[in-house]
Design an enzyme around this catalytic site. Sequence first.
Site, PDB file in Angstrom:
ATOM      1  N   ASP A 241      22.264  35.375  -2.297  1.00 10.68           N
ATOM      2  CA  ASP A 241      23.392  34.492  -2.020  1.00 10.68           C
ATOM      3  C   ASP A 241      24.610  34.854  -2.857  1.00 10.68           C
ATOM      4  OD1 ASP A 241      21.873  33.158  -0.164  1.00 10.68           O
ATOM      5  OD2 ASP A 241      21.355  31.486  -1.476  1.00 10.68           O
TER       6      ASP A 241
ATOM      7  N   HIS B  95      23.907  26.682   7.121  1.00 10.40           N
ATOM      8  CA  HIS B  95      23.168  25.644   6.398  1.00 10.40           C
ATOM      9  C   HIS B  95      22.986  26.049   4.944  1.00 10.40           C
ATOM     10  CE1 HIS B  95      19.252  23.819   5.011  1.00 10.40           C
ATOM     11  NE2 HIS B  95      19.985  22.759   5.290  1.00 10.40           N
TER      12      HIS B  95
ATOM     13  N   TYR C 232      11.308  22.131   6.480  1.00  8.70           N
ATOM     14  CA  TYR C 232      12.099  22.551   7.635  1.00  8.70           C
ATOM     15  C   TYR C 232      11.179  22.774   8.829  1.00  8.70           C
ATOM     16  CZ  TYR C 232      15.135  24.804   4.002  1.00  8.70           C
ATOM     17  OH  TYR C 232      15.901  25.111   2.910  1.00  8.70           O
TER      18      TYR C 232
ATOM     19  N   ARG D  99       0.811  -1.229   0.000  1.00  9.40           N
ATOM     20  CA  ARG D  99       0.000   0.000   0.000  1.00  9.40           C
ATOM     21  C   ARG D  99       0.836   1.267   0.000  1.00  9.40           C
ATOM     22  NH1 ARG D  99      -2.768  -0.222   5.383  1.00  9.40           N
ATOM     23  NH2 ARG D  99      -0.679  -0.937   5.897  1.00  9.40           N
TER      24      ARG D  99
ATOM     25  N   LYS E   8      17.436  24.050  13.073  1.00 14.61           N
ATOM     26  CA  LYS E   8      16.634  23.547  11.956  1.00 14.61           C
ATOM     27  C   LYS E   8      16.612  22.030  11.977  1.00 14.61           C
ATOM     28  CE  LYS E   8      18.017  27.421   9.025  1.00 14.61           C
ATOM     29  NZ  LYS E   8      18.745  27.843   7.808  1.00 14.61           N
TER      30      LYS E   8
ATOM     31  N   HIS F 271      23.305  29.944   5.104  1.00 13.01           N
ATOM     32  CA  HIS F 271      22.503  30.835   5.923  1.00 13.01           C
ATOM     33  C   HIS F 271      22.641  30.497   7.405  1.00 13.01           C
ATOM     34  CE1 HIS F 271      19.805  30.962   2.107  1.00 13.01           C
ATOM     35  NE2 HIS F 271      20.791  31.836   2.018  1.00 13.01           N
TER      36      HIS F 271
END
Length: 198
Positions: free
Chosen positions: A166, A117, A130, A21, A70, A60
């Site tokens: 960035d 991260h 997250y 399933r 996180k 970041h």
Amino acid sequence: MRPLSFHGAWEITPQQHGDPRGLFLEWYRFDKLEAEVGHPMRLAQANMSVSSKDVVRGIHFADVPMGQSKYVTCVRGAVLDVVVDLRVGSPTFGRWEGVRLDDVDRRALYIAEGMGHGFCALSDDATLSYLVSDVFRPDKEHGVHPLDPELGIDWPTGAPQLSARDAAAPSLAEMREGGRLPDFDVCQAHYKELGAGA
């Protein structure tokens, strides 16, 4: 749960229960995380990002305190998820480690406050979910250029796609010289305070 090569990050591999399933798994357990990390993770916000192949996001981090821990998993496709120790004074300062997160093994990463991260999408529509310990605070959020040679991250793409934010991020050296990186001792004290409040 497997600690990474520096204190402050763990890889979580869930047990999957499958049959014709489909399957079921627990991708987050507050009690098991608390037992490993030493304090509970406050859940303040849940985020999701969808990225095309070769997109690189990061690196970041948020000011400590409060910081933003996180808990990240990939619910569709695959990414190389990267954690960087940005805590000035840490014995592993500047070190990075990458973990593949995908919709097959369904691993997750816990990343403590003060760590950097980022990730590289290995597939189109790579979707990350997250759980974070604090709400988004633009004035407390920062970045280090993900392609900074000093970091030397081995991104698995020959054509990284970066956001304007960035691409304009400063280098690790610039952030350190400007006093804008987390302090290792302050982070350690913050972790202890979180544990004391449990």
